[in-house]
Design a protein around this motif. Sequence first.
Motif, mmCIF file in Angstrom:
data_model
loop_
_atom_site.group_PDB
_atom_site.id
_atom_site.type_symbol
_atom_site.label_atom_id
_atom_site.label_comp_id
_atom_site.label_asym_id
_atom_site.label_seq_id
_atom_site.Cartn_x
_atom_site.Cartn_y
_atom_site.Cartn_z
ATOM 1 N N GLU A 166 0.820 -1.230 0.000
ATOM 2 C CA GLU A 166 0.000 0.000 0.000
ATOM 3 C C GLU A 166 0.842 1.263 0.000
ATOM 4 O OE1 GLU A 166 -3.044 0.259 2.868
ATOM 5 O OE2 GLU A 166 -4.211 -1.407 2.017
ATOM 6 N N LYS A 170 0.674 4.367 -2.638
ATOM 7 C CA LYS A 170 0.351 5.729 -2.199
ATOM 8 C C LYS A 170 1.439 6.718 -2.546
ATOM 9 C CE LYS A 170 -2.598 4.863 1.780
ATOM 10 N NZ LYS A 170 -2.432 4.579 3.226
ATOM 11 N N PHE A 175 -1.316 8.601 -8.499
ATOM 12 C CA PHE A 175 -2.025 7.709 -7.579
ATOM 13 C C PHE A 175 -3.453 8.218 -7.405
ATOM 14 C CE2 PHE A 175 -3.328 6.828 -3.126
ATOM 15 C CZ PHE A 175 -3.508 5.459 -3.268
ATOM 16 N N GLN A 177 -7.567 6.929 -5.785
ATOM 17 C CA GLN A 177 -8.423 5.940 -5.115
ATOM 18 C C GLN A 177 -9.829 6.055 -5.722
ATOM 19 O OE1 GLN A 177 -7.114 7.773 -1.463
ATOM 20 N NE2 GLN A 177 -6.835 5.735 -0.562
ATOM 21 N N GLU A 179 -13.077 4.804 -5.134
ATOM 22 C CA GLU A 179 -13.875 4.044 -4.139
ATOM 23 C C GLU A 179 -15.204 3.583 -4.695
ATOM 24 O OE1 GLU A 179 -13.991 6.284 -0.499
ATOM 25 O OE2 GLU A 179 -11.812 6.562 -0.671
ATOM 26 N N LYS A 502 -9.841 -3.045 -3.828
ATOM 27 C CA LYS A 502 -10.121 -2.778 -2.410
ATOM 28 C C LYS A 502 -11.538 -3.258 -2.123
ATOM 29 C CE LYS A 502 -6.299 -1.063 -1.390
ATOM 30 N NZ LYS A 502 -5.473 -1.696 -0.381
ATOM 31 N N TRP A 507 -7.592 0.925 -6.198
ATOM 32 C CA TRP A 507 -6.582 1.983 -6.263
ATOM 33 C C TRP A 507 -5.847 1.880 -7.602
ATOM 34 C CZ3 TRP A 507 -3.581 2.048 -0.939
ATOM 35 C CH2 TRP A 507 -4.470 2.439 0.074
#
Lengths: 543, 181
Positions: A166, A170, A175, A177, A179, A502, A507
Amino acid sequence: MNKIKCECGHVNPEGTVLCEACGKPVEENQHIDGNNENKLLNMRYDGSARRSKTYNKTIVDKIWNFFSSVKVGVWLIAVTLIASSLGTIFPQEMNNQSPLPAEQYYEENYGMAGQIYYQLGFHDLYGSWWYMILIASIGVSLVIASIDRVVPLYRSLKKQKPKRHETFMKRQRLFGQAEYASEQDYHRVIDQLKERRYKVIQENGHVLAEKGRFSRWGPYVNHIGLIIFLLGALLRFVPSMYVDANVWVREGETKMLEGTEGEYYIKNEDFIVEMYDENDERYKESIEKQGGSVPKNYQTNAVLYQRTDESLPGVDPELKQVKEGEIRVNEPLKIDGFAIYQTTYQLNEFKTMTFKLHERSDADEQSIGEFTVNLVDPKSEYTLDNGYRIELYDYYPEFEMKDGVPSSFSKYPKDPAFVFHVYPPGQEEPEVNFLAIGSNLDPSGENQYKIGITDLEMRDVTGLTIRKDYTLPFLGIGGAIFMIGVIQGMYWNHRRIWIQPKEQGFWVAGHTNKNWFGLKKDLEKALDGTSVEPPEDQQELKE
Amino acid sequence: MANKKKKRFIFRSVVLAILAVAVGFALYSSFTDGEKAALKEGDTAPNFKLKTVNYEKDTLALSDFEGKGVMVNFWATYCEPCKDEMPYMEELYKKYKDKDVEILAVNLDQSELVVTRFLKEYGISFPIVHDQKGQVMGEYGVGYLPASYFINPDGTIEKKIIGPLTLDRLEGYLKDITPES
């Protein structure tokens, strides 16, 4: 040897910065690449273990680590550059055009500084031992630094796993995310990456999409080319590989070809120069601009001989003719790997002079007799048909007065002067005549006879270069590989995109060794038609 | 693990050895290249054979003086410092001839006439050979005149002097190459 076991289970070699498999920063080694906890990861050499202090035990390791350092390499290049520029302060030995030997020349012309210059070997920089060691060290540094980087990099790229840590994700520059991304989005991204010719590897839903890895080998291919090139330069020291010599040959003369170890001789049968016609309208202007006539062609009609015996230096060798031909600029005569090039010439060197004897009081200067003097190696006596005898008492090929005494500046008949003794028939006491170009003296003032020049024979001298170069294939192949390496590294980019599923969404991280714009475009296209926003450039955000 | 360490040591040693050989070769070649052109002290003097100017035989070879100390002097009539040292050589030639030391002067002029004229004027009696084509000069790598090689009775070069000599220095070098009786 202490290996580092990462939490992903992969065992890394000592000195690893980022785990080879999952990319997790190895805590105790972050200083090596100057990584800071909260900043982006330094992806240089993919965080592989380049040099390890652990192996720094034997003398071999110490030498190895010294040359492996890029810092040392840069210093070596800097010192070489400085030395090269210092070598231009005073002329190099081969160009100083002085009759003095180097040990005297520099001190006499430049004093103390010149003496130091000479002592340190700057007068023959490329031949001085320390300069050669510098150049050689650059070569050694090139080899060792390359080996020390390409091996771990290769290892690291081979061992990499799609599942990344991770922290690694990050701390990538690109980068994001996502969701709210759906299962559908996930598959669409993978398909679109494949469409963009990414090589996609999946492992438990973790995705590594990679493209252009071979671009990473560019610098090393380039170094291999450079090493081959250096090897070629090194081989120039071997006389059987490389010869570059000069020779002057007068018309009619046969001379040994320098650089062939006495094997070949060349005869200059005839030397020809043709000038551009000054009256031709087409050339008139440029000839005037040039300030004199311009040669159109100059050539040597030459005969090549090979030596057939093994006689001592000084003894004329037995020769057999092996080749005949015309040598023009860029049209060499070739034999046995040697190429003989036309490089330069000198026109109108005196060869013979013909004189006539006449009575001083005779206004018509009617000839009593004529005789010809070979100016290269003259005879000392000339007997005329009617009983007159002329002795060449003294001869100065290149006449000059030195401290009031006649002498010769060189052995070449460039400005000949003569002292003739004339013995008329039946007379014991000679009359003395002094002759030079433009002067005819009668030292006694009572001479009955006079000598005058009636004819001149000139000849030309051709300047040839003898060259043999078997190192060219090395330079050519080395140069080509060098360029392939440059192209490989410059025109392709190594792009990688990681996708990590995730519980909610996934990600995305991206890395490239150059051309971030291209990577961003690729990502935009891959995410096209999904709900996922292209990831942010974390470096741009900070600025 | 120890095995791997050993392998790495061998690999590094081999690479360094190859590089050292290459560098050593480059250095060696460049130095022998420069010295091939010019003979140095301790080398065996190359033999040569040339036409004589003032000697009873037509040709003279360096090997004709085998077992004697020989001073080989390169000179030309257009070289002023060469002319200056000729009288010293003449003086010492007479003195050392009985001690088995010879002087052999290699003239580099083109015309023999000039040389015989000079010899008559200076009263030179030691043997002069004529290197009209500069072959011996090339073999010895002579670039500056005068150049003198003092050769031991065993044929090795004891001393090489570029530039003119004084009477004292010349005598010193001749003493060095005098065979022990």
